[in-house]
Design a protein around this motif. Structure first.
Motif, PDB file in Angstrom:
ATOM      1  N   THR A  40      54.092  46.882   6.901  1.00 30.62           N
ATOM      2  CA  THR A  40      53.001  45.915   6.854  1.00 30.62           C
ATOM      3  C   THR A  40      53.277  44.801   7.863  1.00 30.62           C
ATOM      4  O   THR A  40      54.213  44.029   7.686  1.00 30.62           O
ATOM      5  N   PRO A  41      52.496  44.687   8.932  1.00 29.83           N
ATOM      6  CA  PRO A  41      52.743  43.642   9.927  1.00 29.83           C
ATOM      7  C   PRO A  41      52.369  42.258   9.397  1.00 29.83           C
ATOM      8  O   PRO A  41      51.508  42.114   8.529  1.00 29.83           O
ATOM      9  N   PHE A  42      53.034  41.244   9.924  1.00 31.63           N
ATOM     10  CA  PHE A  42      52.729  39.864   9.558  1.00 31.63           C
ATOM     11  C   PHE A  42      51.349  39.471  10.084  1.00 31.63           C
ATOM     12  O   PHE A  42      50.958  39.843  11.193  1.00 31.63           O
ATOM     13  N   THR A  43      50.629  38.693   9.305  1.00 29.87           N
ATOM     14  CA  THR A  43      49.420  38.064   9.816  1.00 29.87           C
ATOM     15  C   THR A  43      49.835  36.892  10.699  1.00 29.87           C
ATOM     16  O   THR A  43      50.979  36.419  10.651  1.00 29.87           O
ATOM     17  N   ARG A  44      48.924  36.408  11.498  1.00 28.50           N
ATOM     18  CA  ARG A  44      49.245  35.274  12.366  1.00 28.50           C
ATOM     19  C   ARG A  44      49.615  34.023  11.559  1.00 28.50           C
ATOM     20  O   ARG A  44      50.597  33.349  11.911  1.00 28.50           O
ATOM     21  N   PRO A  45      48.889  33.679  10.483  1.00 30.65           N
ATOM     22  CA  PRO A  45      49.337  32.524   9.691  1.00 30.65           C
ATOM     23  C   PRO A  45      50.741  32.708   9.118  1.00 30.65           C
ATOM     24  O   PRO A  45      51.509  31.744   9.039  1.00 30.65           O
ATOM     25  N   ALA A  46      51.089  33.935   8.724  1.00 32.48           N
ATOM     26  CA  ALA A  46      52.441  34.182   8.201  1.00 32.48           C
ATOM     27  C   ALA A  46      53.481  33.978   9.297  1.00 32.48           C
ATOM     28  O   ALA A  46      54.548  33.393   9.057  1.00 32.48           O
ATOM     29  N   LEU A  47      53.197  34.456  10.503  1.00 31.08           N
ATOM     30  CA  LEU A  47      54.117  34.250  11.617  1.00 31.08           C
ATOM     31  C   LEU A  47      54.257  32.775  11.947  1.00 31.08           C
ATOM     32  O   LEU A  47      55.361  32.288  12.229  1.00 31.08           O
ATOM     33  N   ARG A  48      53.156  32.061  11.894  1.00 30.18           N
ATOM     34  CA  ARG A  48      53.209  30.626  12.174  1.00 30.18           C
ATOM     35  C   ARG A  48      53.986  29.896  11.083  1.00 30.18           C
ATOM     36  O   ARG A  48      54.685  28.909  11.360  1.00 30.18           O
ATOM     37  N   ALA A  49      53.901  30.363   9.844  1.00 32.45           N
ATOM     38  CA  ALA A  49      54.688  29.754   8.767  1.00 32.45           C
ATOM     39  C   ALA A  49      56.179  29.947   9.023  1.00 32.45           C
ATOM     40  O   ALA A  49      56.989  29.036   8.787  1.00 32.45           O
ATOM     41  N   LEU A  50      56.558  31.123   9.523  1.00 34.00           N
ATOM     42  CA  LEU A  50      57.957  31.361   9.873  1.00 34.00           C
ATOM     43  C   LEU A  50      58.374  30.460  11.039  1.00 34.00           C
ATOM     44  O   LEU A  50      59.492  29.935  11.068  1.00 34.00           O
ATOM     45  N   GLN A  51      57.482  30.292  11.980  1.00 35.05           N
ATOM     46  CA  GLN A  51      57.734  29.400  13.105  1.00 35.05           C
ATOM     47  C   GLN A  51      57.946  27.971  12.606  1.00 35.05           C
ATOM     48  O   GLN A  51      58.863  27.263  13.042  1.00 35.05           O
ATOM     49  N   HIS A  52      57.115  27.551  11.664  1.00 43.90           N
ATOM     50  CA  HIS A  52      57.247  26.211  11.090  1.00 43.90           C
ATOM     51  C   HIS A  52      58.516  26.089  10.255  1.00 43.90           C
ATOM     52  O   HIS A  52      59.087  25.002  10.144  1.00 43.90           O
ATOM     53  N   ALA A  53      58.964  27.196   9.668  1.00 41.40           N
ATOM     54  CA  ALA A  53      60.214  27.173   8.901  1.00 41.40           C
ATOM     55  C   ALA A  53      61.382  26.794   9.810  1.00 41.40           C
ATOM     56  O   ALA A  53      62.254  26.003   9.424  1.00 41.40           O
ATOM     57  N   LEU A  54      61.415  27.376  11.006  1.00 44.19           N
ATOM     58  CA  LEU A  54      62.457  27.014  11.961  1.00 44.19           C
ATOM     59  C   LEU A  54      62.376  25.531  12.301  1.00 44.19           C
ATOM     60  O   LEU A  54      63.401  24.839  12.367  1.00 44.19           O
ATOM     61  N   ARG A  55      61.183  25.041  12.496  1.00 47.31           N
ATOM     62  CA  ARG A  55      61.020  23.623  12.820  1.00 47.31           C
ATOM     63  C   ARG A  55      61.503  22.738  11.669  1.00 47.31           C
ATOM     64  O   ARG A  55      62.121  21.698  11.891  1.00 47.31           O
TER      65      ARG A  55
END
Length: 260
Positions: A171-186
Motif C-alpha cells: 500500500t503506497p503512502f498518500t501525499r499527506p502521509a508522506l508530508r506527515a513523515l516529512q514533518h516528523a523529521l522537522r
C-alpha cells in the motif's frame, strides 16, 4: 535585515573545542558531520517557510521564482514522493527512524490492508501509533484525550472498520502521509534530536494541516502545544513552570493545489 548566522570562525572553533587533541582526521570527521547537520537544518528552515507561504496562498510558481528555480523544480524539492522516500531510505529518513516509528508504519500498513484500502493514509499512521499502547507516543496521546480505543473508534467512524480478507498488496503512502513523515523529521530537529520517533510523527500529523488523522485529532481536542507538552512529560517528566521553554508552533499547510 539578515539575521545572524554561524560564522566560519565559530564553526572551526566549535569543532576544535570538541576535539582539541587527537588526529586531524578525527576533526575532519567532526567537521563533515557538522556541515551535514547544518545543511539539513538549512533545508528544513526553508521548507518550514515554504509551508507557511503555501498556507498564505502563495503559488508554487511564485515560490520557485523567489528561490530562482522553476515551479516544477521547487515542487520536486519540497513535495515528498513515495518513490523518493524509498530511494533515499538507506541513508535518509528510514535509517534514522526509531524502532517504535518503524513498528507504527508496519501496523499502519496492516491497518490499511485490513480495511481493504489500496493506500496508506494519515489515518493508518495514527492507528499505527495508537496500536502501541505501552509506547510514550500512545501515552502522550492518551493524556490529551485520545487513547487507543478512542482513536480507533474515531478513525473507523471516518473510513470504516476492518472487513473481509486483508489486501495482500503493498500500500503506497498518500501525499499527506508522506508530508506527515516529512514533518516528523522537522519536529525531531526542532527538539534537537537526530532520531525520528513516533512522538515526532504524532506532532507531524497535526502540523501537516490535512488528512483524516489531523481532523480526528483536532475533533478529539488534541492540539499541538498540549501534545508537545504531553510528549515531554512521558519522556522526561513534567518540567517546572519557570524552566519551561517556549516552543515553535509550526503553521499548518493547505492541501496541495492542482499544479502538482
Amino acid at each position: 535585515m539578515m539575521p545572524s548566522a554561524p560564522t566560519l570562525e565559530s564553526l572551526i572553533a566549535q569543532v576544535r573545542s570538541s576535539l582539541a587533541d587527537g588526529p586531524a582526521l578525527d576533526r575532519l570527521t567532526l567537521a563533515v558531520g557538522l556541515a551535514n547537520r547544518l545543511g539539513e537544518l538549512g533545508e528544513n528552515l526553508i521548507g518550514y517557510y515554504v509551508d507557511e507561504a503555501r498556507r498564505d496562498g502563495v503559488s508554487w510558481a511564485e515560490i520557485g521564482t523567489r528561490l530562482g528555480v522553476s515551479r516544477q523544480a521547487v515542487q520536486k524539492r519540497f513535495i515528498p514522493s513515495d518513490a523518493g522516500m524509498r530511494r533515499r531510505g538507506q541513508d535518509g529518513f528510514w535509517d534514522r527512524a526509531s524502532d517504535d516509528l518503524k513498528t507504527a508504519v508496519t501496523l499502519a500498513r496492516e491497518a490499511a490492508r485490513a480495511r481493504r484500502k489500496t493506500y496508506l493514509g494519515t489515518e493508518h499512521l495514527l492507528l499505527g501509533l495508537a496500536g502501541q499502547p505501552d509506547q510514550p507516543t500512545a501515552q502522550a496521546l492518551a493524556r490529551c484525550g485520545a487513547d487507543t480505543a478512542t482513536i480507533r473508534g474515531a478513525v473507523d467512524g471516518r473510513v470504516g472498520a476492518p472487513h473481509g480478507e486483508p489486501l495482500p498488496d503493498e500500500t503506497p503512502f498518500t501525499r499527506p502521509a508522506l508530508r506527515a513523515l516529512q514533518h516528523a523529521l522537522r519536529e525531531a530537529l526542532l527538539m534537537n534530536q537526530t532520531t525520528v520517533g513516533g512522538e515526532h510523527l504524532a506532532l507531524g500529523l497535526l502540523t501537516v494541516g490535512e488528512g483524516v488523522a489531523h481532523d480526528v485529532l483536532i475533533n478529539l481536542g488534541v492540539d499541538y502545544e498540549r501534545l508537545r507538552e504531553a510528549v515531554k512529560e512521558v519522556t522526561t517528566g513534567p518540567a517546572a513552570p519557570a524552566q519551561s521553554e517556549p516552543s515553535v508552533q509550526p503553521a499548518p499547510v493547505r492541501p496541495e493545489d492542482d499544479q502538482t
